[in-house]
Enzyme design. Sequence first.
Site, PDB file in Angstrom:
ATOM      1  N   SER A  17       2.090  -5.846  11.920  1.00 20.95           N
ATOM      2  CA  SER A  17       1.325  -4.578  12.167  1.00 20.95           C
ATOM      3  C   SER A  17       0.355  -4.890  13.425  1.00 20.95           C
ATOM      4  O   SER A  17      -0.074  -6.428  13.734  1.00 20.95           O
ATOM      5  CB  SER A  17       0.399  -4.482  10.916  1.00 20.95           C
ATOM      6  OG  SER A  17      -0.690  -3.639  11.272  1.00 20.95           O
TER       7      SER A  17
ATOM      8  N   TYR B  43       1.993   5.603  22.080  1.00 24.43           N
ATOM      9  CA  TYR B  43       1.907   6.589  20.687  1.00 24.43           C
ATOM     10  C   TYR B  43       1.969   7.672  20.947  1.00 24.43           C
ATOM     11  O   TYR B  43       0.966   8.460  21.293  1.00 24.43           O
ATOM     12  CB  TYR B  43       0.681   5.813  19.808  1.00 24.43           C
ATOM     13  CG  TYR B  43       0.706   6.222  18.452  1.00 24.43           C
ATOM     14  CD1 TYR B  43       1.027   5.268  17.509  1.00 24.43           C
ATOM     15  CD2 TYR B  43       0.097   7.327  18.038  1.00 24.43           C
ATOM     16  CE1 TYR B  43       0.893   5.260  16.210  1.00 24.43           C
ATOM     17  CE2 TYR B  43       0.242   7.680  16.762  1.00 24.43           C
ATOM     18  CZ  TYR B  43       0.490   6.857  15.620  1.00 24.43           C
ATOM     19  OH  TYR B  43       0.403   7.000  14.581  1.00 24.43           O
TER      20      TYR B  43
ATOM     21  N   GLY C 150       0.939  -1.261  -0.016  1.00 26.40           N
ATOM     22  CA  GLY C 150      -0.123   0.000   0.089  1.00 26.40           C
ATOM     23  C   GLY C 150       0.805   1.239   0.070  1.00 26.40           C
ATOM     24  O   GLY C 150       0.255   2.395  -0.104  1.00 26.40           O
TER      25      GLY C 150
END
Length: 532
Positions: free
Chosen positions: A211, A451, A132
Amino acid sequence: MDMLWNGWGDPAKATPLPDTVTGLLRDWLGVKPQPTASARLEEITISTPALEGAALHALHAALGDRAQSLRTDTESRLRHTRGKSTPDLLRIRAADTTDAPAAVALPHSHDEVLAVLRVCAQHRLALVPFGGGTSVVGGLAPSGKAPFIALDLRHMNRMLDLDPVSRTATLQPGLRAPEAEALLAEHGFTLGHFPQSYEWATIGGFAATRSSGQASAGYGRFDEMVLGLTLATPEGTLDTGRAPRSAAGPDLRQLLLGSEGAFGVLTSVTVRIRPVPQTRRYEGWRFASFDEGTAALRRLAQDGPRPTVLRLSDETETLIGLAQPEAIGSTAEQHSAGCLAVVGFEGTEQDTEQRRAAAAAVLTDCGGRFAGDEPGERWAHGRYAAPYLRDSLLEAGAFAETLETAAYWSRLPGLYAAVRDALTATLTENGTPPLVMCHISHVYENGASLYFTIVSAQGADPVEHWTRAKHAANEAILAAGGTITHHHAVGTDHRDWYVREAGDLGVEALRAVKRRLDPEGLLNPGVLLPAD
């Protein structure tokens, strides 16, 4: 549809920031409008030559001499130049094409991938698998001076097999996540893997980078979903996975997962699947502090009940209201003090309601206050929108980027503080500190991930400025006992710190694997491991 060449995703979904937000950026961070616009696609030329001669003819033959299966035009090469990190976008917007491939090959089968690999070995061409194009860690920009081929796997996008008895599916690597979900849904199943890159990332990319999706608390990471892999290498084919678990030696699946195209090209992935949930419910909970919320998440992760989605924003991210650009800095958000947790449940009606009620009791006992369904539903509605917001911030003259890490629960507070301090110290300019936000994105019984999102003024040289900050954050992560990456992968951005995390002997063991599968060192050179 192709992704926007100098930004993220679908161009139709890009929207400018409201005037109120640009005003806040100016007042808070000293952000100034960009003096020059992005270069236009049709105006860019590539300085390195396109592939030609015998190698070009050999690749055409390997791909069956089909039209459009081998491309050397400028636009195709540009669209396969680097990934989608903020430095990647800033460089391509400035017409920097130094990492452009010499050609783009588009195979249709495992055998064609093998044929392309043989040609690359014969003509000393490096090769980079391209799914992608969503890498944010330099995973698509190989090192070295040799010309390279981008191997675009978009035509390998079928579901090869579905076993409803065993609840498994075998998928080709170029299948995008939404297409995979649609194919599985026709049979009543879901993969349950929904990372922020979901709309554009591919099955092969998920496996190659280990992932982790936003519903990992319930469905697990992608590497936990994988039951079998087929890998095409310059030395032949490697098949792994006869059963869900095995004691037949070290698990080769785990060696290939996260290998980032450095060992070979994944041509099929067999994954476990789950029934499509009858119901989904997302809700919000508020805590007085990040420490209090973290303790609540740890209790759910360790003692249950485990929600499907479990996330916690720190005070800064909660205050800013990052998930809703039009509400950034609004009075409503400012009146919602503390930290916001998003808690989601998916499954049967009965199971979802039972887990939700039990989790509510735990969260309340940990000091949480129920904030209703609206915060959770708002997050679910905008869960893939953050990269578009990043593009809008760049257009407004701000710098925006992310990084992530993970650690055991006992080390998480120190890791959080160390990374925040490193980013703030290196990105403060003229007395103006950056905006540093953080959330816990994935939880496990023994630890969790952090994150970080950073917004600042771009400055005179934003790429250099971020490189310095990123290096400081990487050093802080290792010093605080965290892993250099939880789900963004290694690429080139994390490579040197991954080498230190793995240790000399570990790196030499991986080098030995690469030498056996890729003797000429042509597969994604310099990504994951330093080039020999």
